[in-house]
Design a protein around this motif. Structure first.
Motif, PDB file in Angstrom:
ATOM      1  N   THR A 219       9.990  13.145 -10.568  1.00  0.00           N
ATOM      2  CA  THR A 219       9.307  12.129 -10.830  1.00  0.00           C
ATOM      3  C   THR A 219       9.151  10.869  -9.892  1.00  0.00           C
ATOM      4  O   THR A 219      10.262  10.744  -9.069  1.00  0.00           O
ATOM      5  CB  THR A 219       9.322  11.610 -12.478  1.00  0.00           C
ATOM      6  N   ASP A 220       8.138  10.141  -9.951  1.00  0.00           N
ATOM      7  CA  ASP A 220       8.240   8.658  -9.036  1.00  0.00           C
ATOM      8  C   ASP A 220       8.529   9.037  -7.778  1.00  0.00           C
ATOM      9  O   ASP A 220       9.456   8.336  -7.128  1.00  0.00           O
ATOM     10  CB  ASP A 220       9.486   7.735  -9.940  1.00  0.00           C
ATOM     11  N   CYS A 221       7.906   9.775  -7.017  1.00  0.00           N
ATOM     12  CA  CYS A 221       7.958   9.986  -5.600  1.00  0.00           C
ATOM     13  C   CYS A 221       6.926   9.125  -4.786  1.00  0.00           C
ATOM     14  O   CYS A 221       5.939   8.841  -5.329  1.00  0.00           O
ATOM     15  CB  CYS A 221       7.611  11.583  -5.243  1.00  0.00           C
ATOM     16  N   LEU A 222       7.425   8.513  -3.864  1.00  0.00           N
ATOM     17  CA  LEU A 222       6.733   7.717  -2.966  1.00  0.00           C
ATOM     18  C   LEU A 222       7.205   7.682  -1.545  1.00  0.00           C
ATOM     19  O   LEU A 222       8.493   8.256  -1.017  1.00  0.00           O
ATOM     20  CB  LEU A 222       6.972   6.058  -3.413  1.00  0.00           C
ATOM     21  N   VAL A 223       6.557   7.257  -0.713  1.00  0.00           N
ATOM     22  CA  VAL A 223       6.772   7.160   0.818  1.00  0.00           C
ATOM     23  C   VAL A 223       6.716   5.746   1.230  1.00  0.00           C
ATOM     24  O   VAL A 223       6.005   5.163   0.727  1.00  0.00           O
ATOM     25  CB  VAL A 223       5.793   7.929   1.508  1.00  0.00           C
ATOM     26  N   ARG A 224       7.912   5.382   1.971  1.00  0.00           N
ATOM     27  CA  ARG A 224       8.038   4.124   2.446  1.00  0.00           C
ATOM     28  C   ARG A 224       7.948   4.082   3.983  1.00  0.00           C
ATOM     29  O   ARG A 224       8.125   5.133   4.737  1.00  0.00           O
ATOM     30  CB  ARG A 224       9.426   3.404   1.891  1.00  0.00           C
ATOM     31  N   ASP A 225       7.998   2.820   4.472  1.00  0.00           N
ATOM     32  CA  ASP A 225       7.713   2.748   6.090  1.00  0.00           C
ATOM     33  C   ASP A 225       9.135   2.513   6.661  1.00  0.00           C
ATOM     34  O   ASP A 225       9.299   2.473   7.779  1.00  0.00           O
ATOM     35  CB  ASP A 225       6.681   1.807   6.578  1.00  0.00           C
ATOM     36  N   GLY A 226       9.985   2.051   5.737  1.00  0.00           N
ATOM     37  CA  GLY A 226      11.550   1.789   6.291  1.00  0.00           C
ATOM     38  C   GLY A 226      11.629   0.471   6.763  1.00  0.00           C
ATOM     39  O   GLY A 226      12.591  -0.078   7.290  1.00  0.00           O
ATOM     40  N   LEU A 227      10.347  -0.337   6.800  1.00  0.00           N
ATOM     41  CA  LEU A 227      10.363  -1.781   7.349  1.00  0.00           C
ATOM     42  C   LEU A 227      10.241  -2.801   6.329  1.00  0.00           C
ATOM     43  O   LEU A 227      10.381  -3.942   6.460  1.00  0.00           O
ATOM     44  CB  LEU A 227       9.322  -1.900   8.478  1.00  0.00           C
ATOM     45  N   GLY A 228       9.898  -2.423   5.035  1.00  0.00           N
ATOM     46  CA  GLY A 228       9.702  -3.404   4.024  1.00  0.00           C
ATOM     47  C   GLY A 228       8.234  -3.800   3.832  1.00  0.00           C
ATOM     48  O   GLY A 228       7.682  -4.817   3.162  1.00  0.00           O
ATOM     49  N   TRP A 229       7.443  -3.318   4.468  1.00  0.00           N
ATOM     50  CA  TRP A 229       6.009  -3.821   4.768  1.00  0.00           C
ATOM     51  C   TRP A 229       5.008  -2.889   4.003  1.00  0.00           C
ATOM     52  O   TRP A 229       4.126  -3.344   3.502  1.00  0.00           O
ATOM     53  CB  TRP A 229       5.632  -3.709   6.226  1.00  0.00           C
TER      54      TRP A 229
END
Length: 417
Positions: A219-229
């Motif tokens: 559940t609750d999968c997301l993709v991040r940029d790794g920069l906090g933006w």
């Protein structure tokens, strides 16, 4: 006298041309020689770092950089992120050692699983002795931290194991290892994706250690940029996809210990690093505790929830144990894999035309000098040949010679006696 001077004029012109050519070649050779002699000898680079120490923490990596002078003036950033202020640290005449924090889930920090079950996080940082310019005096350091993720235990009221009959029920069991891997193409080929381009086929696989007690629900999968933006949610809290064009539904194995989904590589427009994160909820296989894997993402599920039906996350049934897994990779534009940035200090190659000739400045100067000398030798040889021909023409002919030579007999007036 005038005829002699007129005849010697080509020789004087040739000698003058030869003299000018000789002077020209000497000037070219002397120019390159003086230029090479005036190139300053490479001086030692400014002191960047004399000692680098790494401290591996649970959430970040602390890098301490020391210098012989005891002070540091410059900046530190992960390779490829010199334009990003959130991952770059600046110090103005600060006493050494300086401390630079490198997050485990961002700033181009990636991870890989080891054969012993542990995880190694790695990154490359650049230490620049200048606050505003990226120069070739910077130094790169490859940072690595290894972590052991085994031998953990979980305690949760919702894990009702048959061996525990007392109330309140407390299940104490070895925590199974759970991992996320992203493969290029078919996961059976075991090719872990590290550096891909947009649109490449990928497979995200979440695996729980083989055992007979627990299953999983993603559940609750997301993709991040790794920069906090920026971040984008892909799978909701029920395990259903939010946008099937980006990422579809997970497919589960029969024993409920493995889930996988196929998708195409994507990225944020301003960075090449992407990080995927999912919550893995453990369920007990006994008494049908894992029947919710995979979830029902149709309209019937939504109507049941709207009518007040019990959901797996009902507080009366306890909070399921959750393991957070994540993984990252680099996704580039289609034309970015063929070229590397000089700013990042990457090794690169450039295709040149087949008929192109690359030559250094020194070799070019030597070639010019040699060609000039050969040309002068050719001119000298031509002058020598010209002089030899003129000398042979000046040899006087025999004054007693005439057109008629030898006896002549006219057969028309001859008669036999």
């Amino acid at each position: 006298m005038q005829n002699t001077m007129r005849a010697n004029r080509p020789i004087r012109v040739a000698l003058t041309s030869l003299h000018l050519l000789f002077i020209f070649v000497l000037l070219i050779c002397s120019h390159f020689t003086v230029k090479a002699a005036n190139i300053p000898a490479p001086t030692s680079a400014p002191e960047v770092a004399s000692d680098v120490r790494v401290e591996c923490n649970s959430d970040d990596i602390v890098v301490r950089i020391n210098t012989r002078s005891g002070r540091f003036n410059g900046m530190v950033y992960p390779r490829g992120l010199s334009k990003n202020s959130s991952c770059m640290g600046e110090w103005v005449q600060r006493p050494a050692p300086i401390k630079y924090n490198l997050p485990l889930r961002g700033c181009n920090t990636m991870s890989t699983e080891l054969d012993d079950g542990g995880i190694e996080y790695f990154n490359t940082i650049v230490v620049q002795p200048h606050l505003k310019l990226v120069t070739n005096q910077g130094r790169g350091f490859h940072i690595r931290c290894r972590y052991n993720t085994r031998n953990n235990t979980i305690t949760n009221d919702s894990l009702k194991v048959d061996l525990m009959a007392a109330d309140p029920i407390t299940a104490l069991a070895p925590m199974p290892g759970c991992s996320m891997k992203i493969f290029s193409g078919d996961p059976t080929e075991k090719e872990v994706a590290e550096n891909v381009k947009i649109g490449d086929p990928l497979t995200l696989v979440i695996t729980l250690d083989e055992q007979d007690t627990f299953g999983i629900r993603v559940t609750d999968c997301l993709v991040r940029d790794g920069l906090g933006w920026g971040e984008q949610k892909l799978i909701n809290d029920e395990g259903c996809p939010l946008d099937a064009e980006i990422m579809g539904r997970f497919q589960y194995s029969d024993d409920k210990t493995k889930a996988s989904v196929h998708f195409q590589a994507h990225k944020f427009p301003y960075t090449a690093s992407v990080y995927y994160q999912c919550n893995v909820k453990l369920c007990v296989k006994a008494d049908g505790g894992c029947e919710i894997s995979p979830p029902n993402c149709g309209g019937n599920r939504l109507r049941r929830q709207a009518s007040g039906g019990a959901s797996p996350a009902d507080p009366s049934e306890g909070t399921p144990a959750t393991i957070e897994v994540y993984s990252g990779l680099y996704v580039n534009e289609a034309n970015e894999l063929a070229k590397a940035s000089l700013e990042e200090g990457s090794v690169f190659s450039e295709k040149t035309p087949d008929d192109a000739i690359c030559i250094s400045q020194r070799s070019f100067a030597i070639g010019i000098c040699i060609a000039g000398l050969i040309l002068m030798l050719c001119v000298i040889a031509a002058i020598v040949c010209l002089l030899a021909r003129r000398r042979s023409k000046k040899i006087p002919s025999n004054p007693g010679s005439s057109i008629y030579s030898g006896p002549y007999t006219n057969t028309a007036y001859s008669h036999s006696s």
